[in-house]
Structure formats: C-alpha cells, structure tokens
Design a protein around this motif. Structure first.
Motif, PDB file in Angstrom:
ATOM      1  N   GLU A 181     -59.378  43.236  -9.198  1.00 49.68           N
ATOM      2  CA  GLU A 181     -59.343  43.040  -7.749  1.00 49.68           C
ATOM      3  C   GLU A 181     -58.543  44.146  -7.078  1.00 49.68           C
ATOM      4  OE1 GLU A 181     -61.115  40.955  -6.002  1.00 49.68           O
ATOM      5  OE2 GLU A 181     -62.022  40.308  -7.900  1.00 49.68           O
ATOM      6  N   GLU A 182     -57.400  44.485  -7.655  1.00 48.55           N
ATOM      7  CA  GLU A 182     -56.593  45.568  -7.093  1.00 48.55           C
ATOM      8  C   GLU A 182     -57.318  46.907  -7.193  1.00 48.55           C
ATOM      9  OE1 GLU A 182     -55.596  43.256  -9.130  1.00 48.55           O
ATOM     10  OE2 GLU A 182     -53.609  42.475  -8.599  1.00 48.55           O
TER      11      GLU A 182
ATOM     12  N   ARG B 278     -60.544  47.325  -7.144  1.00 47.87           N
ATOM     13  CA  ARG B 278     -61.605  47.319  -6.134  1.00 47.87           C
ATOM     14  C   ARG B 278     -61.027  47.643  -4.755  1.00 47.87           C
ATOM     15  NH1 ARG B 278     -63.240  42.725  -7.181  1.00 47.87           N
ATOM     16  NH2 ARG B 278     -64.775  43.344  -8.735  1.00 47.87           N
TER      17      ARG B 278
END
Length: 386
Positions: free
Chosen positions: A352-353, A355
């Motif tokens: 997530e980070e 992305r």
C-alpha cells in the motif's frame, strides 16, 4: 524501432512541412542538432538521444522546428510537426563515432532563427556556434554527456554560445557555471501520455533497470542486492560486452532476464508491471573504472515514475533531484548492495505504501518534468537572448 510511433499518426517520409505559424513563432525557426538520432535502426537508444528528439518534437508543436543528425545514409522524415534531416557519411573526428562533422549541416542552418546544439564538447557544436555568431544567429547548447575531440580543449568556446541550457542543477554545478548569467536549468521531460499508469495492467512485481549496460550503471550492485524470490528485468543495449559476460555469470539460476531490443510499448508495459524502477549508478566500479559524471539527469527514473511506480536511485550526481527520498522512492548510498536490497524488500513488504509512493512519483513528474514545460523554458531563454 527507428523513431517511436507518432501518436498523431502524422509521421511520414518526405511530406510537406506544416503550415507556418503566424506571429513571433514564424521568426523563431529553431534547428536542433544532435550527433545521433534516437532509435535502433541507424540510431542509438539512449537518454541523450531521446532527450534531443523529444524536446525537438514537442517544440515543433509551438514553433517551426527541425532536428539535424548524422547516420550512415542521407535521410529525411517527419515526426508529428518535427522535420528531421539525417546527414549520411559524416566525417568522424579522429574516428570517434559520437563526434560527427558535416559542412552540409552547417549550410542547413542558414534557414534558422536559432540553433540548439546537444553535446557541447564536439567539433560540430563549436563550429555551429562560430557560424551562428558570424551570421548573427542565436546559438545555445545543452550538455547531455559524452563528447570527443574539440577545439574547446585548447581555447575557451564557452562565450560562443548565447546560453548554456542544463538539464539539472547538478549539470550546471559540474560545468562550473553556477553563477554565470548564461547558465540556465531547463530540466528534462517525459511523454506523460505514453508513459502513464494503467490500473488494469498486470503487475508481476519485478524490479526494472533500464539503461545502457556499462560498469558505471551499477547493475552488478543491483544483482548482488536483489532479495531472494524477486525478479529483475535488465533492459538495455550492451555497450561493454566484457561487463555483460560478468553480469550473466552473476545471474545464473536466478529470476533475472536481459532484454536488449525493447520498443516503447514493451518498455511501458515493463514499467507498469513493476514493483519499482532502479538506477544504481556509481562513480567507481569494483574493477577500478571511474566515471566523474555518471548521470546528468536520470531519464529512466522519470519514465518509471510517470508510469506510477516508485523509484530507487543512488546518491550520485543528478538523481537525488529526481527522486525525493521517502516520498517518491528511495535514495541509497552508491556501491552498497545491502542498502538496495533493504529498500527493495521494504517495497515488497509494504504494497500500500509502495502504491502511494508511485502515485506521488507520477504527480512529481506532472509538476516538474513535462516536455511542454521544458519547451516553454527554452523558448523564453531563446527570446531573452534575441
């Protein structure tokens, strides 16, 4: 691939030039000159060659523009609005392939209102500057790396140019012109339509390196630092076959592949599917080779970032100007495989980070590194020196 496919589908050989524009642009006919044309057929695939081609192509949308270059045969073509003329069989100064010279190219500059040379320390650029000065034309130069024998080794030609247009602050600094009135920073650009994210593109989580296969690119450090189970794509043409053999020995029984002839479509797919793009250039290789100026910009970092993936680079030359540490990717020490491996593992373990970093990287490109912005900077400088 010779010249990348034109998105307007207006490219053809020996077509009529576009209608002249009205107003100041009519008087601002610009000629760019570069030692080699970008492309695999009669050209070179490299950041410098792409830079000159793309800057000239985007400038042609604003003002009449011609790109002059050199190759084995005479050739004329168009790329969108850009007129391209290749002079065949030039004289290569002292046998240096990257140092071509042609009197016909000098004669072709007669129609220009201004000339922009790409590569400073070659004879063609110095003679272009001299001829422009004698005929009252404006002349500018950008250092894109490389060079060869030139009279500038014996006499200063710096003031022959009306302006030195640098592609990074680092370039201006190493030129010794940081405080010079004629030194300007125009930065670099990316085709943000071509190099763009695609939410539906398949992601294979590979690490991507794009560039010439040379020792100063630090590819050996990337291979050594690559975490287990991670795939690496090495995309680029080999310019040092002994180094390539060393790399091939290093990659045995690992998920590491070499790709020498990627076109732009394949390149974009590789970026879009990647975990990140990496450029681990170094000042000194493990074999003792030294490169004082490894990178003047970091074009492939910008391309990957434009496709929405984070970037990892070394704290070398201009690259920290491109990658904002901890925001659009990571900056690591040169010659440090464990540091590369640590950052690669972090990206894999924090999807997530990663992305979010990729999205911020794309935003940074849109804010600072687009070709229309580079064109505007150039045209403003051209006009200031009129």
């Amino acid at each position: 691939m010779s010249i990348p496919t034109c998105p307007t589908k207006a490219c053809c050989t020996r077509t009529a030039p576009p209608e002249p524009r009205t107003g100041p642009a009519r008087e601002r006919r610009v000629i760019h000159i570069v030692p080699a044309l970008f492309g695999t057929k009669g050209g070179i695939v490299g950041g410098a060659e792409r830079y000159a081609l793309e800057l000239a192509r985007h400038m042609a949308a604003e003002t009449p523009t011609t790109l002059l270059s050199f190759g084995p045969h005479d050739h004329e073509t168009t790329y969108g609005d850009l007129q391209i003329r290749v002079f065949g069989r030039p004289w290569h100064i002292r046998g240096q392939v990257a140092n071509p010279f042609s009197l016909r190219a000098l004669l072709a500059m007669r129609s220009a209102g201004g000339v922009h040379c790409h590569q400073r320390r070659i004879l063609m650029s110095s003679m272009s500057a001299l001829c422009c000065r004698l005929t009252g034309k404006r002349v500018f130069v950008s250092d894109l790396g490389g060079g060869g024998w030139d009279i500038s080794a014996y006499i200063s030609t710096e003031n022959w140019f009306h302006g030195h247009l640098h592609i990074s602050e680092y370039s201006r600094r190493v030129s010794g012109q940081s405080a010079a009135a004629r030194a300007h920073v125009i930065l670099g650009g990316v085709d943000i339509e071509k190099f763009s994210p695609d939410a539906n593109a398949p992601r294979d989580g590979s690490v991507v390196f794009v560039g010439r296969i040379l020792p100063h690119k630090g590819i050996n450090d990337l291979i050594q630092g690559l975490p287990g189970g991670m795939r690496l794509k090495i995309i680029g043409q080999p310019y040092d076959h002994a180094f390539l053999r060393i790399l091939r020995e290093m990659v045995r029984d690992r998920e590491i592949t070499f790709h020498e002839d990627y076109g732009d479509e394949e390149l974009v797919r590789a970026y879009r599917g990647a975990l990140c793009v990496v450029l681990p250039s170094v000042y000194e290789s493990p074999w003792g080779g030294q490169t004082k100026v490894p990178e003047l910009l970091g074009q492939t970092l910008l391309e990957g970032m434009a496709c929405g993936v984070p970037a990892i680079c070394t704290d070398v030359a201009s690259m920290p100007e491109v990658v904002e540490h901890g925001v659009t990717g990571f900056v690591v020490p040169p010659n440090d495989p464990p540091a590369l491996g640590q950052r690669l593992s972090w990206l894999r373990n924090h999807p997530e980070e990663a992305r979010a970093m990729g999205q911020t990287a794309r935003k940074r490109v849109l804010e600072r590194f687009t070709w229309p912005a580079v064109v505007r900077r150039c045209l403003e400088i051209y006009d200031e020196c009129a």
